[in-house]
Design a protein around this motif. Structure first.
Motif, PDB file in Angstrom:
ATOM      1  N   ALA A 124       0.873  -1.171   0.000  1.00 44.98           N
ATOM      2  CA  ALA A 124       0.000   0.000   0.000  1.00 44.98           C
ATOM      3  C   ALA A 124       0.912   1.224   0.000  1.00 44.98           C
ATOM      4  CB  ALA A 124      -0.915   0.011   1.223  1.00 44.98           C
ATOM      5  N   PRO A 125       0.407   2.364  -0.483  1.00 45.61           N
ATOM      6  CA  PRO A 125       1.233   3.578  -0.457  1.00 45.61           C
ATOM      7  C   PRO A 125       1.686   3.916   0.964  1.00 45.61           C
ATOM      8  CG  PRO A 125      -0.704   3.889  -1.827  1.00 45.61           C
ATOM      9  CD  PRO A 125      -0.894   2.588  -1.121  1.00 45.61           C
ATOM     10  N   GLU A 126       2.864   4.524   1.064  1.00 40.53           N
ATOM     11  CA  GLU A 126       3.431   4.819   2.380  1.00 40.53           C
ATOM     12  C   GLU A 126       2.524   5.712   3.208  1.00 40.53           C
ATOM     13  OE1 GLU A 126       7.570   6.609   4.306  1.00 40.53           O
ATOM     14  OE2 GLU A 126       7.539   5.863   2.232  1.00 40.53           O
ATOM     15  N   THR A 173      -3.437  -3.258  -1.106  1.00 47.21           N
ATOM     16  CA  THR A 173      -4.562  -3.285  -0.172  1.00 47.21           C
ATOM     17  C   THR A 173      -5.242  -1.931  -0.017  1.00 47.21           C
ATOM     18  OG1 THR A 173      -3.104  -2.962   1.742  1.00 47.21           O
ATOM     19  CG2 THR A 173      -3.602  -5.228   1.098  1.00 47.21           C
ATOM     20  N   GLN A 174      -4.690  -0.887  -0.646  1.00 49.25           N
ATOM     21  CA  GLN A 174      -5.436   0.371  -0.676  1.00 49.25           C
ATOM     22  C   GLN A 174      -6.577   0.265  -1.678  1.00 49.25           C
ATOM     23  OE1 GLN A 174      -3.757   3.670  -2.764  1.00 49.25           O
ATOM     24  NE2 GLN A 174      -4.796   5.207  -1.510  1.00 49.25           N
ATOM     25  N   ARG A 175      -6.357  -0.464  -2.760  1.00 53.24           N
ATOM     26  CA  ARG A 175      -7.340  -0.532  -3.839  1.00 53.24           C
ATOM     27  C   ARG A 175      -8.222  -1.768  -3.739  1.00 53.24           C
ATOM     28  NH1 ARG A 175      -4.131   0.675  -9.338  1.00 53.24           N
ATOM     29  NH2 ARG A 175      -6.285   0.654 -10.084  1.00 53.24           N
ATOM     30  N   ASN A 176      -8.067  -2.535  -2.676  1.00 51.72           N
ATOM     31  CA  ASN A 176      -8.856  -3.748  -2.476  1.00 51.72           C
ATOM     32  C   ASN A 176      -9.335  -3.819  -1.033  1.00 51.72           C
ATOM     33  OD1 ASN A 176      -8.348  -5.703  -5.039  1.00 51.72           O
ATOM     34  ND2 ASN A 176      -6.491  -4.526  -4.606  1.00 51.72           N
ATOM     35  N   LEU A 177     -10.617  -4.066  -0.846  1.00 51.28           N
ATOM     36  CA  LEU A 177     -11.145  -4.300   0.490  1.00 51.28           C
ATOM     37  C   LEU A 177     -10.640  -5.649   1.006  1.00 51.28           C
ATOM     38  CD1 LEU A 177     -14.832  -3.117  -0.031  1.00 51.28           C
ATOM     39  CD2 LEU A 177     -13.012  -1.903   1.174  1.00 51.28           C
ATOM     40  N   PRO A 178     -10.705  -5.888   2.319  1.00 54.01           N
ATOM     41  CA  PRO A 178     -10.247  -7.175   2.845  1.00 54.01           C
ATOM     42  C   PRO A 178     -10.897  -8.378   2.162  1.00 54.01           C
ATOM     43  CG  PRO A 178     -10.544  -5.635   4.645  1.00 54.01           C
ATOM     44  CD  PRO A 178     -11.047  -4.938   3.405  1.00 54.01           C
ATOM     45  N   GLY A 179     -12.172  -8.254   1.819  1.00 54.20           N
ATOM     46  CA  GLY A 179     -12.830  -9.350   1.108  1.00 54.20           C
ATOM     47  C   GLY A 179     -12.262  -9.566  -0.279  1.00 54.20           C
ATOM     48  N   ASP A 180     -11.874  -8.477  -0.943  1.00 54.33           N
ATOM     49  CA  ASP A 180     -11.242  -8.588  -2.258  1.00 54.33           C
ATOM     50  C   ASP A 180      -9.879  -9.275  -2.149  1.00 54.33           C
ATOM     51  OD1 ASP A 180     -13.357  -7.131  -3.445  1.00 54.33           O
ATOM     52  OD2 ASP A 180     -12.401  -5.240  -2.863  1.00 54.33           O
ATOM     53  N   VAL A 181      -9.127  -8.888  -1.116  1.00 55.20           N
ATOM     54  CA  VAL A 181      -7.806  -9.490  -0.904  1.00 55.20           C
ATOM     55  C   VAL A 181      -7.953 -10.993  -0.678  1.00 55.20           C
ATOM     56  CG1 VAL A 181      -5.761  -9.524   0.578  1.00 55.20           C
ATOM     57  CG2 VAL A 181      -6.859  -7.341   0.017  1.00 55.20           C
ATOM     58  N   GLU A 182      -8.916 -11.363   0.168  1.00 56.86           N
ATOM     59  CA  GLU A 182      -9.155 -12.782   0.433  1.00 56.86           C
ATOM     60  C   GLU A 182      -9.533 -13.520  -0.848  1.00 56.86           C
ATOM     61  OE1 GLU A 182     -12.782 -15.371   2.055  1.00 56.86           O
ATOM     62  OE2 GLU A 182     -12.200 -13.766   3.441  1.00 56.86           O
ATOM     63  N   THR A 183     -10.417 -12.920  -1.634  1.00 54.44           N
ATOM     64  CA  THR A 183     -10.879 -13.561  -2.872  1.00 54.44           C
ATOM     65  C   THR A 183      -9.728 -13.775  -3.844  1.00 54.44           C
ATOM     66  OG1 THR A 183     -13.098 -12.626  -2.635  1.00 54.44           O
ATOM     67  CG2 THR A 183     -12.439 -13.330  -4.843  1.00 54.44           C
ATOM     68  N   ARG A 184      -8.888 -12.768  -4.012  1.00 47.40           N
ATOM     69  CA  ARG A 184      -7.761 -12.892  -4.926  1.00 47.40           C
ATOM     70  C   ARG A 184      -6.750 -13.919  -4.424  1.00 47.40           C
ATOM     71  NH1 ARG A 184      -5.635  -7.000  -6.589  1.00 47.40           N
ATOM     72  NH2 ARG A 184      -4.235  -8.342  -7.798  1.00 47.40           N
ATOM     73  N   ALA A 185      -6.543 -13.930  -3.113  1.00 50.92           N
ATOM     74  CA  ALA A 185      -5.625 -14.917  -2.534  1.00 50.92           C
ATOM     75  C   ALA A 185      -6.179 -16.331  -2.713  1.00 50.92           C
ATOM     76  CB  ALA A 185      -5.396 -14.616  -1.056  1.00 50.92           C
ATOM     77  N   ALA A 186      -7.479 -16.504  -2.456  1.00 52.82           N
ATOM     78  CA  ALA A 186      -8.100 -17.824  -2.589  1.00 52.82           C
ATOM     79  C   ALA A 186      -8.030 -18.327  -4.023  1.00 52.82           C
ATOM     80  CB  ALA A 186      -9.553 -17.765  -2.118  1.00 52.82           C
ATOM     81  N   ALA A 187      -8.229 -17.416  -4.977  1.00 53.37           N
ATOM     82  CA  ALA A 187      -8.130 -17.802  -6.383  1.00 53.37           C
ATOM     83  C   ALA A 187      -6.708 -18.222  -6.729  1.00 53.37           C
ATOM     84  CB  ALA A 187      -8.577 -16.649  -7.274  1.00 53.37           C
TER      85      ALA A 187
END
Length: 550
Positions: A124-126, A173-187
């Motif tokens: 994420a950006p500093e 993770t600035q451009r993805n909500l926690p659910g998005d992060v989980e979904t991308r990781a699961a994929a």
């Protein structure tokens, strides 16, 4: 034999969301979480060293461990924990390492576990990292530094961004909500089922309900891992237990397969009184039943609203239609409304059972589990395809049932339409009609044709929910053809074959059926265009003749 673990190695700067992702993988997929903070503390204890719970102290201790072990301390700590673990790894066999901070830590893990390592880097950006760090307070359980700038001054922390180039997947993770992060990781981890896996069989009524779906579902249930039902308490499905039992909200196979998960999908309408009684009577444990949070609750006002429909169109008057209408109009909810919309998620008694159907099914599909989706009522009662207004309040076809359960058409393997040899509709207790049927007959005539005593037919042919006497008619071939087409049938389950000939009650094999019954079955196959794969000869636990080729 222990499960071979799959390692999810997470890297990223402080505040990038590593622990959030780890927690979600633990909660959603049953992963086993290994925190490198804990590995450091265990190492310090083993060597009688004091390690304060301070951010700076952990940074410095980790750097010294990297120097002393060439970054191997993480892999060694993971191996030791796994060797000590007696319990099998749950879920998908995932081990989450939260987190790694240097190239050689990842390399030692890859050397030990090879292709079973997936490295996910979060960033994420500093400026965002600084804001998150300022907001965390003492949530980390550590004595934190004054600012993110001070954290980033550490040599290892300042270089952690370089891990992005070697990671298997990177996520901002600035451009993805926690659910998005989980979904991308699961994929990335392959936790979702292939879209080509057809794991769902659907059971649908082909006529006006009361086709014997409960008996067929009860017979099939032991073959499935998940049993799903939608609809509402106006549909009763009787099952052949030693003392026959009528399910109104739970799947009909709930007591035929005690190992199966049971699910009530989001399109269902629930009577709390009926549901809680059925859960208790069926001995269903909390962790076995999942009720979608979106299920609609029927209120007393819904029962009052439907009272006039009982005499007008033969409705069961159980409030499902009125509740469905309130659900639609409730989008314009006014605080002054006397009957606000309540969903399952809003009911305290249901909280232990509330789980999103989508997650339950995703997990089932990923494991290759088989699912039986049980429709209610019949195609001839569909709100859209039945003889309006003598219809129910929902679409009872395959498409409608899949929509209410939240299952995509690509998951469907078989569609079994259930048809009885003489269709019925519940008789209206008042002057009105419960709807048209083709060539209505009397029970006296059915008794003459079948050899079954008329008094027996009259006694048993009462509505499972309304208890009203049923009307009966000749088999409707046009309806069969339409039901097969509209539902995408792959099979027919033909029930009440004893109504063609009482002698069929003694049949245990296809060739033991009467010749006129076999002729009838062959005609059903020609008209429906699919095989008659299941045959019901009577209401009994051994009443089904199974001709399936699947």
């Amino acid at each position: 034999m222990k499960t071979r673990p799959r390692l999810v190695v997470i890297s990223g700067p402080v505040g990038s969301g590593k622990s959030t992702l780890a927690r979600r993988l633990v909660s959603r997929y049953g992963a086993f979480d290994i925190r490198t903070q804990d590995l450091m503390r265990a190492h310090a204890v083993a060597y009688d060293k004091e390690l304060p719970l301070e951010r700076r102290a952990l940074q410095e201790y980790g750097e010294q461990l990297d120097i002393d072990t060439g970054g191997g301390w993480v892999a060694e700590g993971v191996a030791k924990l796994l060797d000590q673990r007696d319990e099998p790894i749950d879920g998908h066999g995932l081990i989450v390492v939260d987190s790694v901070r240097a190239h050689h830590q990842v390399e030692r893990l890859r050397e030990a576990y090879g292709a079973r390592v997936t490295h996910i880097h979060l960033n994420a950006p500093e400026s965002v990292l600084g804001e998150r760090y300022a907001e965390r307070g003492d949530a980390s359980g550590l004595v934190e530094l004054d600012s993110y700038t001070e954290v980033a001054q550490n040599k290892t922390e300042s270089a952690v961004g370089q891990l992005e180039s070697e990671a298997d997947i990177t996520i901002d993770t600035q451009r993805n909500l926690p659910g998005d992060v989980e979904t991308r990781a699961a994929a990335a981890l392959g936790l979702y089922a292939s879209r080509t896996d057809k794991l769902v069989d659907v059971l649908i009524g082909a006529q006006y309900g009361s086709e014997g779906k409960g008996n067929i579902a009860f017979y099939l249930a032991p073959e499935y891992d998940v049993l799903v039902r939608v609809g509402g308490p106006n549909a009763g499905h009787k099952v052949p237990l030693p003392t026959p039992y009528t399910h109104r909200l739970l799947p009909s196979g709930s007591r035929a397969n005690l190992a199966a998960c049971i699910v009530i999908g989001p399109g269902a309408t629930l009577s709390l009184e009926v549901l809680m009684r059925e859960i208790a009577e069926s001995g269903v444990e909390v962790d076995r039943l999942s009720i979608d949070p979106q299920c609609m609750i029927i209120e007393n006002a819904d029962l009052d609203a439907e009272a006039q429909l009982v005499g007008k169109i033969g409705s069961t008057g159980k409030g499902g239609g009125a509740a469905a209408a309130r659900r639609i109009m409730g989008r314009h909810y006014d605080e002054a409304s006397e009957t606000p919309v309540r969903l399952a998620r809003d009911v305290q008694e249901l909280v232990p059972y509330v789980r999103p159907t989508g997650e339950i099914l995703d997990d089932a599909f990923a494991r290759g589990h088989r699912v039986l989706l049980e429709g209610t009522q019949g195609t001839g009662l569909s709100l859209y395809h039945g003889s309006y207004p003598h219809v129910t309040s929902r679409d009872t076809t395959t498409a409608g049932t899949l929509a209410e359960a939240g299952i995509g058409i690509h998951r469907v393997r078989r569609v079994i339409i259930v048809a009885r040899t003489y269709p019925i509709r519940v008789k209206n207790p008042d002057e009105g009609t419960s709807g048209p049927m083709s060539q209505e007959l009397s029970w006296e005539e059915i008794a003459r044709r079948s050899g079954i005593p008329e008094e027996e037919l009259v006694k048993q042919e009462k509505g499972s929910v309304s208890n009203n006497q049923r009307r009966v008619a000749e088999f409707d071939w046009q309806m069969l053809r339409r039901a097969s087409e509209i539902n995408g049938a792959t099979d027919v389950a033909l029930t009440f074959t004893d109504y063609l000939d009482i002698g069929n009650r003694d049949a245990r094999r296809y060739e033991q059926l009467s010749p006129k019954t076999i002729d009838f079955i062959e005609e059903v196959e020609r008209v429906a265009g699919v095989p008659v794969s299941l045959l019901g000869t009577r209401f009994d636990i051994r009443s089904v003749i199974d001709r399936r080729q699947w």
